[in-house]
Design a protein around this motif. Structure first.
Motif, PDB file in Angstrom:
ATOM      1  N   ASN A   3      20.925 -17.562  83.146  1.00 57.50           N
ATOM      2  CA  ASN A   3      21.965 -16.812  83.851  1.00 57.50           C
ATOM      3  C   ASN A   3      21.920 -17.050  85.358  1.00 57.50           C
ATOM      4  N   PHE A   4      21.906 -18.297  85.745  1.00 61.27           N
ATOM      5  CA  PHE A   4      21.768 -18.637  87.161  1.00 61.27           C
ATOM      6  C   PHE A   4      23.090 -18.452  87.885  1.00 61.27           C
ATOM      7  N   ASN A   5      23.043 -17.886  89.080  1.00 63.15           N
ATOM      8  CA  ASN A   5      24.196 -17.649  89.923  1.00 63.15           C
ATOM      9  C   ASN A   5      23.985 -18.436  91.209  1.00 63.15           C
ATOM     10  N   PRO A   6      25.033 -19.007  91.819  1.00 68.35           N
ATOM     11  CA  PRO A   6      24.843 -19.793  93.041  1.00 68.35           C
ATOM     12  C   PRO A   6      24.142 -19.045  94.170  1.00 68.35           C
ATOM     13  N   LYS A   7      24.218 -17.704  94.176  1.00 62.15           N
ATOM     14  CA  LYS A   7      23.549 -16.956  95.229  1.00 62.15           C
ATOM     15  C   LYS A   7      22.049 -16.875  95.025  1.00 62.15           C
ATOM     16  N   ASP A   8      21.588 -17.201  93.819  1.00 64.10           N
ATOM     17  CA  ASP A   8      20.167 -17.120  93.497  1.00 64.10           C
ATOM     18  C   ASP A   8      19.491 -18.433  93.863  1.00 64.10           C
ATOM     19  N   GLN A   9      18.560 -18.371  94.770  1.00 62.87           N
ATOM     20  CA  GLN A   9      17.859 -19.574  95.192  1.00 62.87           C
ATOM     21  C   GLN A   9      16.360 -19.357  95.083  1.00 62.87           C
ATOM     22  N   PHE A  18       7.971 -22.892  90.316  1.00 61.65           N
ATOM     23  CA  PHE A  18       7.416 -21.576  90.031  1.00 61.65           C
ATOM     24  C   PHE A  18       7.902 -21.104  88.658  1.00 61.65           C
ATOM     25  N   PRO A  19       7.178 -20.170  88.032  1.00 64.17           N
ATOM     26  CA  PRO A  19       7.555 -19.732  86.678  1.00 64.17           C
ATOM     27  C   PRO A  19       8.738 -18.775  86.666  1.00 64.17           C
ATOM     28  N   GLN A  20       9.322 -18.624  85.497  1.00 64.31           N
ATOM     29  CA  GLN A  20      10.398 -17.682  85.257  1.00 64.31           C
ATOM     30  C   GLN A  20      10.289 -17.194  83.817  1.00 64.31           C
ATOM     31  N   PHE A  21      11.196 -16.281  83.425  1.00 67.58           N
ATOM     32  CA  PHE A  21      11.253 -15.840  82.040  1.00 67.58           C
ATOM     33  C   PHE A  21      11.883 -16.940  81.192  1.00 67.58           C
ATOM     34  N   ASN A  22      11.537 -16.922  79.909  1.00 72.32           N
ATOM     35  CA  ASN A  22      12.078 -17.894  78.977  1.00 72.32           C
ATOM     36  C   ASN A  22      12.325 -17.191  77.652  1.00 72.32           C
ATOM     37  N   ALA A  23      13.458 -17.485  77.013  1.00 69.49           N
ATOM     38  CA  ALA A  23      13.816 -16.823  75.761  1.00 69.49           C
ATOM     39  C   ALA A  23      12.769 -17.044  74.675  1.00 69.49           C
ATOM     40  N   ASN A  24      11.977 -18.098  74.791  1.00 67.19           N
ATOM     41  CA  ASN A  24      10.940 -18.374  73.786  1.00 67.19           C
ATOM     42  C   ASN A  24       9.645 -17.617  74.058  1.00 67.19           C
ATOM     43  N   PHE A  25       9.575 -16.907  75.190  1.00 68.76           N
ATOM     44  CA  PHE A  25       8.377 -16.171  75.577  1.00 68.76           C
ATOM     45  C   PHE A  25       8.687 -14.682  75.665  1.00 68.76           C
ATOM     46  N   GLN A  26       9.250 -14.112  74.575  1.00 70.89           N
ATOM     47  CA  GLN A  26       9.538 -12.696  74.550  1.00 70.89           C
ATOM     48  C   GLN A  26       9.278 -12.146  73.156  1.00 70.89           C
ATOM     49  N   TYR A  27       8.977 -10.849  73.109  1.00 69.35           N
ATOM     50  CA  TYR A  27       8.632 -10.179  71.863  1.00 69.35           C
ATOM     51  C   TYR A  27       9.304  -8.814  71.830  1.00 69.35           C
ATOM     52  N   GLY A  28       9.526  -8.288  70.648  1.00 69.49           N
ATOM     53  CA  GLY A  28      10.162  -6.985  70.500  1.00 69.49           C
ATOM     54  C   GLY A  28      11.425  -7.110  69.701  1.00 69.49           C
ATOM     55  N   ASP A  29      12.491  -6.438  70.137  1.00 63.57           N
ATOM     56  CA  ASP A  29      13.752  -6.454  69.424  1.00 63.57           C
ATOM     57  C   ASP A  29      14.499  -7.737  69.771  1.00 63.57           C
ATOM     58  N   ILE A  30      14.084  -8.825  69.169  1.00 59.65           N
ATOM     59  CA  ILE A  30      14.628 -10.137  69.494  1.00 59.65           C
ATOM     60  C   ILE A  30      16.073 -10.254  69.032  1.00 59.65           C
ATOM     61  N   GLY A  31      16.482  -9.414  68.051  1.00 60.26           N
ATOM     62  CA  GLY A  31      17.844  -9.478  67.549  1.00 60.26           C
ATOM     63  C   GLY A  31      18.878  -9.014  68.555  1.00 60.26           C
ATOM     64  N   LYS A  37      18.307 -12.181  83.725  1.00 58.35           N
ATOM     65  CA  LYS A  37      19.259 -12.425  84.805  1.00 58.35           C
ATOM     66  C   LYS A  37      18.567 -13.090  85.986  1.00 58.35           C
ATOM     67  N   GLU A  38      19.358 -13.336  87.031  1.00 62.35           N
ATOM     68  CA  GLU A  38      18.845 -13.817  88.318  1.00 62.35           C
ATOM     69  C   GLU A  38      17.963 -15.051  88.168  1.00 62.35           C
ATOM     70  N   GLY A  39      18.492 -16.049  87.460  1.00 60.26           N
ATOM     71  CA  GLY A  39      17.745 -17.286  87.301  1.00 60.26           C
ATOM     72  C   GLY A  39      16.475 -17.125  86.494  1.00 60.26           C
ATOM     73  N   GLY A  40      16.458 -16.142  85.563  1.00 58.19           N
ATOM     74  CA  GLY A  40      15.282 -15.936  84.722  1.00 58.19           C
ATOM     75  C   GLY A  40      14.179 -15.165  85.406  1.00 58.19           C
ATOM     76  N   ARG A  41      14.533 -14.316  86.408  1.00 61.60           N
ATOM     77  CA  ARG A  41      13.511 -13.540  87.100  1.00 61.60           C
ATOM     78  C   ARG A  41      13.779 -12.044  87.078  1.00 61.60           C
ATOM     79  N   GLU A  42      14.798 -11.609  86.355  1.00 61.79           N
ATOM     80  CA  GLU A  42      15.066 -10.184  86.201  1.00 61.79           C
ATOM     81  C   GLU A  42      15.298  -9.903  84.719  1.00 61.79           C
ATOM     82  N   PHE A  43      14.687  -8.832  84.230  1.00 60.89           N
ATOM     83  CA  PHE A  43      14.651  -8.527  82.803  1.00 60.89           C
ATOM     84  C   PHE A  43      15.267  -7.146  82.611  1.00 60.89           C
ATOM     85  N   VAL A  44      16.406  -7.070  81.902  1.00 55.90           N
ATOM     86  CA  VAL A  44      17.200  -5.846  81.850  1.00 55.90           C
ATOM     87  C   VAL A  44      17.300  -5.327  80.421  1.00 55.90           C
TER      88      VAL A  44
END
Length: 248
Positions: A3-9, A18-31, A37-44
């Motif tokens: 979910n990268f936005n041009p304002k996110d640098q 540097f690292p970020q979140f990745n859809a393959n590195f999450q657990y819980g209610d995966i469904g 958000k924010e280039g993989g650095r915000e988790f909502v």
């Protein structure tokens, strides 16, 4: 990026990332839909009554590392670490909370009452009194010492429970991960966080980005990375350049 936005640098370069979140590195209610958000650095997880745990997509098995997690909205959150044992990470399961993973392979500092007490340390599903509670706009500070197998948690730059990341002896004993690898190789350790109806952002050294705002820029001794709070002496930002030098 997610979910990268041009304002996110970021301050990534061809020679250092540097690292970020990745859809393959999450657990819980995966469904449920992805909430990164924010280039993989915000988790909502706002407006959703389930837990989900997310890990950064870089890990280390040696060295000393520093990371910050800011609670942007809500405050049912945990931040901490998880190690990858020789048998792999836990299987995917609904309502997975970082500190509740069985076997003591994760340690988390939690923000508010969520079955346990605000400010508790949670590991292996058991909670113990640890430090101050956190709420929206507070920051978890994490110093991970893989040279001495010690973990240190702070709130807004103040280390909790009489912890001193430069001592090599105080903090939480995480030596279990040293015998959980393959042969004599220690397990890889990831920074991670859990959310329930909350929004948390990570700064692994990238500095300002999206809703993560740095008011007073601080850098590690080596000058690589930008954080909100003072980085303990000898600790580094997790990035490809530093992993090649110190990460095992």
């Amino acid at each position: 990026p997610v979910n990268f936005n041009p304002k996110d640098q970021t301050i990534d370069t061809p020679s250092n990332s540097f690292p970020q979140f990745n859809a393959n590195f999450q657990y819980g209610d995966i469904g449920a839909p992805s909430k990164m958000k924010e280039g993989g650095r915000e988790f909502v997880i706002l407006g959703n009554n389930y837990w989900r745990t997310v890990m950064l997509n870089m890990a280390a098995r040696a060295g000393k590392w520093y990371c910050e997690w800011k609670i942007n909205e809500g405050n049912r959150t945990q931040a901490g670490i998880v190690y990858q044992s020789a048998t792999g990470l836990p299987p995917t399961a609904d309502d997975t909370v970082l500190g509740d993973w069985a076997g003591g392979i994760s340690w988390a500092y939690q923000s508010q009452d969520q079955g346990d007490t605000a400010g508790d340390l949670v590991t292996g599903g058991s909670a113990s009194s640890f430090g101050s509670s956190l709420t929206a706009q507070d920051t978890f500070c994490i110093a991970l010492d893989l040279e001495n197998d010690r973990l240190h948690f702070g709130k807004n730059g103040t280390w909790q429970n009489s912890s001193d990341p430069t001592s090599g002896s105080s903090g939480i004993d995480i030596s279990a991960r040293s015998t959980a690898g393959a042969a004599s190789t220690p397990a890889w350790v990831f920074f991670a966080a859990s959310c329930f109806n909350s929004n948390i952002g990570v700064n692994a050294g990238q500095g300002d980005m999206g809703t993560i705002t740095i008011a007073s820029a601080q850098s590690p001794d080596d000058g690589i990375g930008v954080f909100e709070y003072d980085v303990p002496a000898g600790y580094h930002a997790l990035c490809t350049k530093n992993l090649a030098l110190y990460g095992g």
